[in-house]
Design an enzyme around this catalytic site. Structure first.
Site, PDB file in Angstrom:
ATOM      1  N   GLY A 251       0.855  -1.187   0.000  1.00 25.92           N
ATOM      2  CA  GLY A 251       0.000   0.000   0.000  1.00 25.92           C
ATOM      3  C   GLY A 251       0.882   1.224   0.000  1.00 25.92           C
ATOM      4  O   GLY A 251       2.035   1.178  -0.458  1.00 25.92           O
ATOM      5  N   SER A 252       0.362   2.310   0.547  1.00 27.66           N
ATOM      6  CA  SER A 252       1.124   3.551   0.433  1.00 27.66           C
ATOM      7  C   SER A 252       2.231   3.634   1.488  1.00 27.66           C
ATOM      8  O   SER A 252       2.168   3.006   2.549  1.00 27.66           O
ATOM      9  CB  SER A 252       0.185   4.750   0.526  1.00 27.66           C
ATOM     10  OG  SER A 252      -0.644   4.609   1.638  1.00 27.66           O
TER      11      SER A 252
ATOM     12  N   GLU B  54       5.697  -3.484   0.608  1.00 26.02           N
ATOM     13  CA  GLU B  54       5.958  -2.907  -0.712  1.00 26.02           C
ATOM     14  C   GLU B  54       5.060  -1.691  -0.831  1.00 26.02           C
ATOM     15  O   GLU B  54       3.840  -1.795  -0.639  1.00 26.02           O
ATOM     16  CB  GLU B  54       5.663  -3.931  -1.815  1.00 26.02           C
ATOM     17  CG  GLU B  54       6.614  -5.119  -1.796  1.00 26.02           C
ATOM     18  CD  GLU B  54       8.090  -4.732  -1.946  1.00 26.02           C
ATOM     19  OE1 GLU B  54       8.385  -3.682  -2.550  1.00 26.02           O
ATOM     20  OE2 GLU B  54       8.947  -5.465  -1.425  1.00 26.02           O
TER      21      GLU B  54
ATOM     22  N   CYS C  41       1.636   0.430  -8.928  1.00 27.39           N
ATOM     23  CA  CYS C  41       2.791   0.969  -8.212  1.00 27.39           C
ATOM     24  C   CYS C  41       3.961   1.120  -9.164  1.00 27.39           C
ATOM     25  O   CYS C  41       4.834   1.945  -8.976  1.00 27.39           O
ATOM     26  CB  CYS C  41       3.150   0.049  -7.064  1.00 27.39           C
ATOM     27  SG  CYS C  41       3.254  -1.642  -7.604  1.00 27.39           S
TER      28      CYS C  41
HETATM   29  P1  NAD Z   1      -3.451   2.425   0.986  1.00 27.60           P
HETATM   30  O1  NAD Z   1      -2.163   2.649   1.715  1.00 27.60           O
HETATM   31  O2  NAD Z   1      -4.486   3.462   1.035  1.00 27.60           O
HETATM   32  O3  NAD Z   1      -4.138   1.086   1.529  1.00 27.60           O
HETATM   33  C1  NAD Z   1      -3.442  -0.135   1.592  1.00 27.60           C
HETATM   34  C2  NAD Z   1      -4.002  -0.948   2.740  1.00 27.60           C
HETATM   35  O4  NAD Z   1      -3.697  -0.280   3.965  1.00 27.60           O
HETATM   36  C3  NAD Z   1      -5.525  -1.101   2.687  1.00 27.60           C
HETATM   37  O5  NAD Z   1      -5.887  -2.395   3.106  1.00 27.60           O
HETATM   38  C4  NAD Z   1      -5.988  -0.057   3.678  1.00 27.60           C
HETATM   39  O6  NAD Z   1      -7.231  -0.342   4.262  1.00 27.60           O
HETATM   40  C5  NAD Z   1      -4.892  -0.111   4.723  1.00 27.60           C
HETATM   41  N1  NAD Z   1      -4.809   1.109   5.514  1.00 27.60           N
HETATM   42  C6  NAD Z   1      -5.080   2.376   5.122  1.00 27.60           C
HETATM   43  N2  NAD Z   1      -4.897   3.224   6.149  1.00 27.60           N
HETATM   44  C7  NAD Z   1      -4.490   2.490   7.186  1.00 27.60           C
HETATM   45  C8  NAD Z   1      -4.130   2.801   8.524  1.00 27.60           C
HETATM   46  N3  NAD Z   1      -4.141   4.048   8.977  1.00 27.60           N
HETATM   47  N4  NAD Z   1      -3.756   1.791   9.328  1.00 27.60           N
HETATM   48  C9  NAD Z   1      -3.720   0.533   8.870  1.00 27.60           C
HETATM   49  N5  NAD Z   1      -4.050   0.178   7.626  1.00 27.60           N
HETATM   50  C10 NAD Z   1      -4.422   1.148   6.788  1.00 27.60           C
HETATM   51  O7  NAD Z   1      -3.039   2.061  -0.520  1.00 27.60           O
HETATM   52  P2  NAD Z   1      -3.993   1.788  -1.763  1.00 27.60           P
HETATM   53  O8  NAD Z   1      -4.601   3.083  -2.183  1.00 27.60           O
HETATM   54  O9  NAD Z   1      -4.874   0.627  -1.534  1.00 27.60           O
HETATM   55  O10 NAD Z   1      -2.907   1.337  -2.837  1.00 27.60           O
HETATM   56  C11 NAD Z   1      -2.133   2.257  -3.533  1.00 27.60           C
HETATM   57  C12 NAD Z   1      -0.748   2.370  -2.943  1.00 27.60           C
HETATM   58  O11 NAD Z   1      -0.163   1.076  -2.878  1.00 27.60           O
HETATM   59  C13 NAD Z   1       0.177   3.188  -3.819  1.00 27.60           C
HETATM   60  O12 NAD Z   1       0.995   3.978  -3.004  1.00 27.60           O
HETATM   61  C14 NAD Z   1       0.988   2.137  -4.560  1.00 27.60           C
HETATM   62  O13 NAD Z   1       2.234   2.567  -5.019  1.00 27.60           O
HETATM   63  C15 NAD Z   1       1.107   1.077  -3.516  1.00 27.60           C
HETATM   64  N6  NAD Z   1       1.362  -0.230  -4.111  1.00 27.60           N
HETATM   65  C16 NAD Z   1       2.638  -0.712  -4.060  1.00 27.60           C
HETATM   66  C17 NAD Z   1       2.943  -1.931  -4.643  1.00 27.60           C
HETATM   67  C18 NAD Z   1       4.334  -2.473  -4.603  1.00 27.60           C
HETATM   68  O14 NAD Z   1       4.524  -3.655  -4.896  1.00 27.60           O
HETATM   69  N7  NAD Z   1       5.328  -1.676  -4.259  1.00 27.60           N
HETATM   70  C19 NAD Z   1       1.941  -2.660  -5.268  1.00 27.60           C
HETATM   71  C20 NAD Z   1       0.633  -2.133  -5.288  1.00 27.60           C
HETATM   72  C21 NAD Z   1       0.369  -0.923  -4.695  1.00 27.60           C
END
Ligand code: NAD
Length: 542
Positions: free
Chosen positions: A264-265, A292, A326
């Site tokens: 995620g982010s 990641e 990503c």
């Molecule tokens: P996000 O960070 O918003 O969410 C990812 C996960 O984290 C979700 O399950 C979400 O519910 C959870 N989350 C959000 N806030 C949280 C908190 N405060 N505490 C705990 N968990 C929390 O990301 P997204 O919008 O779903 O995905 C996009 C991001 O993911 C982009 O930054 C992208 O670059 C990254 N990404 C990276 C890869 C990689 O392999 N490097 C692959 C896919 C996506």
């Protein structure tokens, strides 16, 4: 059963074309109609039990807000605690299963997904996450199948690694699953990432608490059901969509928290890491942290680059799945001489990309995931259009009337430090900086310094010395580096995926590196001829 067994050697799952008149296209269209009408009432699933908390959220198609695809029930702190207790219980027996039996569940899941489940999981991904047929196929079908087949094979390779034994001794390694549970937190953009984050630690014997993204609950629910049908025992993975803050507090605050498998982010991962650091003394073991995260992925072109190859890579690498990968290219560095040759055709090709509902197979781009993403991305476009330092040269239009649609947009950024060249925008926006041809070395340095991320990157050049220079100058700027190819589309077993610097722990999804993080090896030495006296030979009198 006795014997040293071998898993079937994996191959990458072939990608269906879904071209007109193929049977797969007809089957997928039928599944789109069915999944579009079903409106499931998706529960939290703990120990195989369906729990409906009554705190429900509608699932809306991002390309058509009026289309409700179902509802899901939100888990909170109480369900999270229950799920953790249940996972720990289920793990006890699962961890003791012979590894072949565990792996067989995932090989069976791969087979079901290859055949009877394929259209359904693809349709749920297309509708719920607004992905076209091809983008969904490479994610929700092929990549999940590859993760499971290659995962089984990598597990075998790891278990095969056994130590040398001196005469009279038998040394062995017992590959123990982590003691406790793994917390899998997955993003919206790839159905396969959810399957991988929850599935691979379970494959090697861990118990998993899986918190999917609220934007991918529909497809992730189908993946959970698929695993269930493949024979995954209840509780080995508990499916807990819900409040991320409450669930995370319960998971990271638990003594038996043994590992985090996150994608995620960057900000969210850093906040989870901080919490783990704060709680470190309370855990039974030091948790494994695998994350990641974001990227600001680049394409850097040398004056010797092939113009058509570069233009194609910019369009495909930046705008497929609306740039919500990503790995998506989002900044490019093009020499003046080449820019003159590609600018017009690049703008024309970008403006010609068809956009709309993924169920209409003519569309290349679909909608972005939700209002939050729409507002963030359009904010970047508006600020670039207002200048200074940048201007919009293709796309730039958007509308949220029916769905969250943003035209693929190209920004020409005179200022290489403009926000659009530095920030992860995570949408269909490519920023291009044009540099003087004779400043190649300085430009490589600029690419390396501009962003804190280091996920993917590509160099385009026909001059081999330029390729070598880029390989060296950008050695730490990308965990996945491409030569004369777009920086997206990593394939399991071929280009293990992950980035360094602020992009993650680089544990390489789809590789043995990743699987090994969920194992805690125990060295076993058996003495076949134990010594029976304390004195060593050198102590004897002459
Ligand atoms: P996000 O960070 O918003 O969410 C990812 C996960 O984290 C979700 O399950 C979400 O519910 C959870 N989350 C959000 N806030 C949280 C908190 N405060 N505490 C705990 N968990 C929390 O990301 P997204 O919008 O779903 O995905 C996009 C991001 O993911 C982009 O930054 C992208 O670059 C990254 N990404 C990276 C890869 C990689 O392999 N490097 C692959 C896919 C996506």
């Amino acid at each position: 059963m006795s014997g040293t067994t071998r898993v079937p050697p994996p191959d990458n799952e072939p990608v269906f074309s879904y071209a007109p008149d193929t049977p797969q296209r007809a089957e997928l269209k039928a599944a789109l109609t069915e999944v579009g009408r079903e409106r499931p009432d998706i529960p939290v699933i703990i120990g195989g039990e369906e729990i409906r908390t009554g705190r429900t959220h509608p699932i809306r198609a991002p390309h058509d807000h009026g289309h409700c695809l179902g509802v899901w029930h939100e888990a909170g702190a109480e369900e999270a605690r229950r799920a953790i207790a249940n996972t720990l219980e289920a793990r006890r027996e699962w961890a003791a299963w012979p590894w072949e039996d565990r792996v067989a569940v995932f090989l069976r899941a791969a087979e079901l997904l290859r055949t009877t489940w394929r259209a359904r999981v693809n349709a749920a991904t297309m509708l719920g996450q607004s992905k076209n047929a091809f983008q969904s196929e490479i994610d929700a079908a092929c990549e999940i199948i590859d993760f499971f087949r290659y995962g089984a094979w990598f597990a075998e390779q790891i278990f095969d690694q056994q130590p040398h034994s001196d005469v009279g001794i038998w040394n062995r390694i017992d590959y123990r699953p982590l003691e406790g549970f793994v917390y899998a937190v997955s993003p919206f953009n790839f159905t396969a990432i959810g399957a991988n984050l929850a599935g691979l630690p379970a494959m090697v014997g861990c118990g998993v608490l899986w918190k999917p993204s609220k934007h991918a609950v529909l497809s992730n629910y189908h993946v959970y059901r698929l695993l269930e049908e493949a024979g995954l025992p209840p509780g080995v993975i508990n499916f807990v969509p819900g409040d991320p803050v409450e669930i995370t507090a319960a998971a990271l605050g638990h003594r038996d928290f043994a590992g985090l498998h996150f994608t995620g982010s960057t900000g969210v991962f850093q906040s989870l890491w901080t919490t783990v650091g704060r709680n470190i003394a309370a855990y039974r073991s030091y948790p494994r942290l695998v994350g990641e995260t974001g990227g600001k992925d680049f394409i850097v072109a040398h004056a010797s680059a092939d113009a058509d190859a570069l233009r194609t890579a910019i369009v495909r690498g930046s705008f497929e799945y609306q740039g919500q990968k990503c790995s998506a290219a989002s900044r490019a560095y093009v020499p003046q001489s080449l820019w003159k040759r590609i600018r017009e055709s690049l703008v024309e090709e970008t403006n010609g990309l068809a956009m709309g509902d993924p169920a209409d197979f003519r569309n290349f781009v679909n909608a972005v995931i939700d209002r939050g993403a729409y507002d963030t991305i359009t904010g970047y476009i508006e600020r670039a259009a207002a200048g200074p330092g940048a201007r919009v040269i293709a796309g730039g239009d958007f509308s949220d009337a029916d769905g969250f649609f943003i035209r693929p947009t190209i920004i020409e950024a005179e200022n290489p430090a403009h926000e659009s060249m530095c920030d992860e925008i995570f949408g269909p926006v490519m920023s291009i900086h044009v540099y003087p041809d004779d400043r190649w070395a300085e430009t490589l340095d600029l690419v390396d310094r501009t962003s804190p991320y280091a996920l993917t990157g590509a160099v385009f050049a026909r001059d081999r010395a330029a390729v070598r220079q880029a390989m060296s100058a950008l050695r730490y700027a990308a965990g996945n580096f491409y030569i004369n190819d777009k920086p997206t589309g990593a394939v399991v077993g071929q280009q293990p995926f992950g980035g360094g610097r602020a992009s993650g722990t680089n544990d390489k999804a789809g590789s043995a590196f990743n699987l090994s993080r969920w194992l805690s090896p125990r060295s076993v030495k058996e003495n076949l001829a134990p010594p029976t006296s304390v004195e060593y030979p050198f102590m004897a009198s002459e």
